[in-house]
Design an enzyme around this catalytic site. Structure first.
Site, PDB file in Angstrom:
ATOM      1  N   ALA A 342      46.578  38.448  42.059  1.00  0.00           N
ATOM      2  CA  ALA A 342      47.910  38.292  42.625  1.00  0.00           C
ATOM      3  C   ALA A 342      48.621  37.207  41.825  1.00  0.00           C
ATOM      4  O   ALA A 342      47.989  36.467  41.083  1.00  0.00           O
ATOM      5  CB  ALA A 342      47.831  37.872  44.093  1.00  0.00           C
ATOM      6  N   MET A 343      49.952  37.129  41.968  1.00  0.00           N
ATOM      7  CA  MET A 343      50.722  36.118  41.237  1.00  0.00           C
ATOM      8  C   MET A 343      51.784  35.525  42.137  1.00  0.00           C
ATOM      9  O   MET A 343      52.551  36.240  42.773  1.00  0.00           O
ATOM     10  CB  MET A 343      51.357  36.757  39.990  1.00  0.00           C
ATOM     11  N   GLU A 344      51.828  34.162  42.153  1.00  0.00           N
ATOM     12  CA  GLU A 344      52.632  33.420  43.126  1.00  0.00           C
ATOM     13  C   GLU A 344      54.106  33.280  42.753  1.00  0.00           C
ATOM     14  O   GLU A 344      54.717  32.244  43.047  1.00  0.00           O
ATOM     15  CB  GLU A 344      52.018  32.025  43.321  1.00  0.00           C
ATOM     16  N   ASN A 345      54.731  34.319  42.138  1.00  0.00           N
ATOM     17  CA  ASN A 345      56.160  34.217  41.817  1.00  0.00           C
ATOM     18  C   ASN A 345      56.902  33.708  43.036  1.00  0.00           C
ATOM     19  O   ASN A 345      56.673  34.193  44.144  1.00  0.00           O
ATOM     20  CB  ASN A 345      56.711  35.578  41.423  1.00  0.00           C
ATOM     21  N   GLU A 378      48.097  32.464  47.572  1.00  0.00           N
ATOM     22  CA  GLU A 378      49.431  32.584  46.978  1.00  0.00           C
ATOM     23  C   GLU A 378      50.483  31.835  47.796  1.00  0.00           C
ATOM     24  O   GLU A 378      51.367  31.181  47.242  1.00  0.00           O
ATOM     25  CB  GLU A 378      49.826  34.057  46.828  1.00  0.00           C
ATOM     26  N   HIS A 381      50.468  28.244  47.033  1.00  0.00           N
ATOM     27  CA  HIS A 381      51.186  27.904  45.795  1.00  0.00           C
ATOM     28  C   HIS A 381      52.696  27.710  46.002  1.00  0.00           C
ATOM     29  O   HIS A 381      53.352  27.095  45.176  1.00  0.00           O
ATOM     30  CB  HIS A 381      51.043  29.018  44.763  1.00  0.00           C
TER      31      HIS A 381
HETATM   32 ZN   LIG Z   1      46.503  30.657  41.981  1.00  0.00          ZN
END
Ligand SMILES: [Zn+2]
Ligand SMILES: *[C@@H]1O[C@H](CO)[C@@H](O)[C@H](O)[C@H]1NC(C)=O
Ligand SMILES: *[C@@H]1O[C@H](CO)[C@@H](O)[C@H](O)[C@H]1NC(C)=O
Ligand SMILES: *[C@@H]1O[C@H](CO)[C@@H](O)[C@H](O)[C@H]1NC(C)=O
Length: 942
Positions: A342-345, A378, A381
């Protein structure tokens, strides 16, 4: 980012100033935030000084030429404040070229902070349209004044810059605007602005999505692509009416979707998505929460679990950080093709489908746990990482280590019955011990100058940053909350610039805390603490898995750590003590008679423990007679420490094996899991030798009572055990019983699989599917494999597809496995994001081991160029395929492989190649020294 699929990023804050913080809670980030927010309104981030850390990996070789565009870092001359970016992704291929493309135009406003006649801005794989000045960009001055003319503009591919030469100097203090128009490929490469494809109702659908971290924002539009260079972004996406456009900000116009200006933020956290996805929504306080996914997945209710737990987790973090969620909306979206977990955009978090979508009919409790922990990671973040951001990647470990720690706290709020906080010991501490006990390990913190190239940045996204980071932060939070030891605020400590020369004001932290943490952060590895209960002596030594390995990297701390020791005596009395020297005497630890000492309670400390023989014997006796006198996390520790101390030749291997004798009586998950993880090494080392048969027999005997226990409590496999970890241990019971040939188990799983094949109705509970599928496919032939393959291709939920995908690697016919390996290089058969893990699954199978190794060697060029984008997966691939290596022949092959492909390279797997060589050598030695005694012990296990 969250870790990759099954395993799956230093921190210097732009001049954060810490004041006196509250003492009562672990975290009072509010102080930090308030200051960071005010900092955000200031023009330029402070470019701080160096660290005292040691280099991690390959230092950058000095470039032959010393022009600014030959360096990877931006000069400190320009600071961006605002970007306006319009992008138009085409979701159908260009009729002429057949390529999927996007077009864009953008301007960036930046201030000149140091006079210069050169503009460098990051740009990768973008083609520019010439402006009216005949150059690749147009420059103007803002607020009156004139700008110099661009005399030459060109692209420097290697360092990924658009280079603009000027006929005069930019003036310090003046703001300028740079305009560009460009085109890029919307490739299926999982990086920058890319495309993902899926089939819905027989029709191919295409979505445009992004993954910027760490250095791919520059592949979407020209930008100053360093995390400290925060700016505001006005994003506009052009797209068809029947599609939805999403970005970090909230939508403010339809047609052409225009988004409100973002908060001041880093380029790596941007996201742009165009899709025809559906969504569900809720409002928590003032925050709009939406879960997006493919329409059928939303219609099937697969987003509901994520939506339900997001609210409580957000609320928890608001309290924990003492700061309200910084944005008006939180979108979370499941992307069919995605390289990380996953990516915390900021405001638009992207996930792999399996990390967000839950379906009771298909998802196991382990799938559910992953969703809860990844969401918590996420969301964690959103404050730590996004609002407060690392200045440069070298201290990535703070960002990822912190998120990997708070994911357990957030998930615990969402699922309070799970006791999930215990599991950090298995999932992070024990897991990273294995890597950090090698001489090829590296310290948490790296020198800024050592991390320059994109590949060096991606290499940091490793188990050390995530899992050691989480383990060390957990240890810190434990001793900082100890009321009489240190009343200190964790985050103010972290951000006070201990690791970067930021200018802290306010109360100085006690030097002792800095010194304590420096021993863990600035040197690699960890100690083994040895307690001699006869004399009361306590000592420490750098723990290395290979006893003959030599550490060539010097440490200013000489590999002595400041070790917090929580310990207990027989009967349960508990104490706390520090070991800050190589050795000391602690008279409290002197015991006689049948008293014993047990140290590192709940494995809160990042170290292993050894004892004198007498104490070991008493602990083993306690395990056998009254194992519950020892806390369950420490039962898992005794097993894991014993096996690893034995591997390092600190204790005899037989003593490690003895810790498994009591498992006949053990019903708890943690010790079983710990034993299985360690015995896996034995299985890997011996499954091609004569030890295998007798070891199988021993393990079958040990696991049979557990198998029978689950049969009974589940009323003949018809019910689901109540507790979360009990459900896990049921899987262990079936998995080990079948693997070691318990007939009743094999009959059971085969009858379930057969019933599925015959009735087309799957009778197998989702928790058990992975192991049942695997064992049934291993026992079966082409028919079972084909059935699984057809179900895999037809699966509408990736969680089910993943179970089948790993199980198909359990086949025992080489032709089936070879064909399966070939499928991994065909994205029509196996998605690119899944290719490397599939190869690793095949390698785990004893029959598939050599097939997978031959396969990656034969196809390295292709695999590297086609699949090299994923940040973490290359290290996994190399480590996974070479794990079993333990012969001279395999060592030579590995060295040859390193030589043969030195020119192609190993990307983010570079370090893994060396780790594999070291591991192979250690395995060879271990087998030579231990095989005989192990064989003897299994013959007569007492
Ligand atoms: Zn991370
Ligand atoms: C950016 O968008 C905001 C609205 O969110 C608007 O007020 C502002 O004028 C825009 N800035 C530019 C430079 O277009
Ligand atoms: C650091 O702070 C001190 C006092 O707060 C100040 O005198 C000094 O100029 C600052 N140094 C830098 C580099 O900002
Ligand atoms: C348990 O299940 C198996 C297979 O479904 C069946 O053959 C057996 O009779 C059952 N035993 C009991 C005690 O119910």
């Amino acid at each position: 980012m969250a870790k990759g699929i099954f395993i799956s990023k230093t921190l210097a804050i732009a001049g954060i100033v810490i004041g006196v913080a509250a003492l009562s809670t672990i975290i009072a980030l509010s102080v930090v935030y308030a200051q960071e927010k005010s900092k955000n309104n200031e023009a330029s981030p402070t470019q701080g000084g160096g660290t005292t850390s040691k280099p991690t990996t390959t230092p950058t070789t000095p470039s032959p030429s010393n022009e600014p565009w030959d360096k990877y870092r931006l000069p400190k001359t320009l600071v961006p404040s605002h970007y306006s970016v319009t992008l138009w992704p085409r979701l159908t291929p260009d009729p002429k070229t057949g390529l999927y493309i996007f077009t864009g135009d953008s301007f960036v406003d930046f201030e000149c902070v140091e006079e210069t006649d050169l503009i460098l801005i990051h740009s990768n794989k973008l083609n520019y349209t010439t402006q009216s000045n005949g150059q690749l960009a147009a420059l103007s001055a803002i607020g009156g004044g004139s700008a110099p003319s661009i005399t030459k503009s060109w692209l420097k591919e290697e360092t990924q810059f658009l280079v603009l030469h000027l006929d005069g100097k930019l003036v310090k203090g003046q703001t300028y605007r740079l305009d560009t128009t460009f085109t890029g490929e919307l490739a299926d490469d999982l990086g920058g602005f890319y495309r993902s494809e899926y089939i819905q109702d027989g029709v191919k659908k295409v979505i445009a999505t992004t993954q910027m971290q760490a250095t791919d924002a520059r592949k979407s539009f020209p930008c100053f692509d360093e995390p400290a260079l925060k700016a505001y972004f006005n994003i506009t996406l052009n797209h068809a009416k029947d599609t939805v456009a999403l970005s970090n900000g909230a939508q403010i116009e339809v047609q052409q979707t225009v988004f409100e200006r973002t908060e001041k933020m880093s380029t790596y956290l941007l996201a742009f998505i165009v899709s025809d996805f559906g969504f569900i929504e809720d409002t928590i306080g003032e925050v709009q929460i939406r879960i997006f996914a493919r329409k059928p997945a939303i219609a099937a209710g697969q987003g509901a679990y994520a939506l339900n737990i997001t609210g409580p987790i957000l609320k928890f973090f608001e309290e924990y950080y003492n700061s309200t969620y910084p944005l008006p909306k939180s979108d979370q979206i499941a992307i069919p093709d995605f390289s990380a977990g996953a990516m915390e955009n900021w405001g638009l978090i992207t996930y792999r489908e399996t990390a967000l979508l839950y379906d009771e009919a298909f998802s196991s409790n382990s799938n559910k746990e992953r969703i809860a922990t990844v969401i918590a990671h996420e969301l964690g973040h959103m404050w730590f990482g996004n609002l407060v951001t690392l200045r440069w990647w070298n201290d990535l470990w703070l960002n990822e280590g912190f998120a990997s720690y708070v994911e357990f706290l957030g998930a615990d709020k969402a699922e309070p019955d799970w006791n999930i906080k215990d599991l950090i010991v298995l999932n992070d501490v024990h897991r990273v011990f294995a890597v950090d006990a090698l001489t090829s390990s590296h310290p948490l913190s790296s020198l800024e100058d050592d991390i320059q190239k994109p590949a060096q940045i991606s290499e940091l996204f490793d188990a050390i940053s995530y899992s050691k980071g989480a383990s060390v932060i957990r240890m810190l939070s434990d001793f900082l909350t100890e009321p009489n030891v240190f009343k200190l605020n964790l985050v103010s400590f972290i951000f006070s610039g201990v690791y970067q020369a930021v200018n802290a004001s306010g109360d100085e932290l006690p030097t002792s805390v800095k010194e304590i943490m420096n021993t863990w952060v600035l040197q690699m590895g960890f100690p083994v603490v040895t307690i001699d209960t006869a004399s009361g002596s306590v000592s420490q030594k750098h723990f290395l898995l290979d006893p003959d390995a030599e550490v060539t990297t010097p440490s200013e701390y000489n590999y002595v750590w400041s070790v917090p020791i929580r310990w207990m005596k027989k009967g349960g009395s508990k104490s706390f003590t520090w070991l800050t020297e190589k050795s000391a005497t602690n008279n409290d630890m002197k015991v006689t008679g049948d008293d014993w000492v047990l140290a590192n309670l709940d494995v809160v400390g990042y170290y292993r423990v050894n004892y004198d023989d007498g104490n070991w014997d008493k602990l083993l006796t306690t395990l056998s007679n009254n194992h519950e006198d020892i806390p369950k996390i420490n039962r898992a520790q005794l097993v894991d420490d014993a096996f690893n101390l034995a591997r390092a030749k600190i204790i005899p291997t037989v003593r490690a094996l003895k810790t498994t004798l009591y498992l006949k009586n053990e019903r708890d998950y943690m010790a079983w899991k710990s034993a299985l993880d360690n015995l896996d090494f034995f299985l890997l080392m011996f499954d091609r030798s004569e030890v295998y048969g007798i070891m199988q027999e021993y393990l079958r005997n040990q696991v049979t009572p557990l198998f029978q226990y689950y049969k009974e409590i589940t009323s003949n496999w018809t019910k689901v055990p109540h507790g979360h970890t009990d459900q896990y241990n049921q899987v262990n019971a079936i998995s080990l019983a079948c693997k070691t040939g318990l007939e009743e188990c094999q009959d059971l799983v085969q009858s379930w699989f057969k019933e599925w094949m015959e009735t087309d109705k799957n009778p197998i509970h989702p928790n058990l599917r992975s192991t049942v599928y695997c064992n049934a496919i291993a026992a079966g032939g082409a028919e079972e494999w084909e059935f699984a393959w057809n179900k895999f291709k037809a699966a509408t939920i990736p969680i089910e597809a993943d179970k089948l995908r790993s199980a198909m690697a359990c086949a025992t016919k080489p032709w089936l496995l070879n064909r399966y390996l070939e499928y991994t290089l065909d994205p029509q058969q196996i998605r690119k994001q899944d290719a490397t893990s599939t190869i690793v699954y095949v390698a785990q199978n004893v029959v598939g081991q050599s097939l997978a190794w031959d396969f990656i060697r034969a196809n390295w060029n292709y695999i590297f160029t086609q699949y090299g984008g994923g940040s973490f997966s290359f290290a996994n691939l190399i480590n996974g395929v070479t794990k079993r290596f333990s012969t001279e022949f395999e060592l030579q092959q590995l060295k040859q492989f390193k030589e043969d492909y030195a020119d192609v390279g190993f990307g983010s797997g570079t370090l893994a190649v060396d780790q594999s060589i070291e591991r192979t050598q250690a395995n060879m030695k271990w087998i030579a020294e231990n095989k005989e005694s192990i064989l003897e012990w299994f013959k007569n296990p007492v």
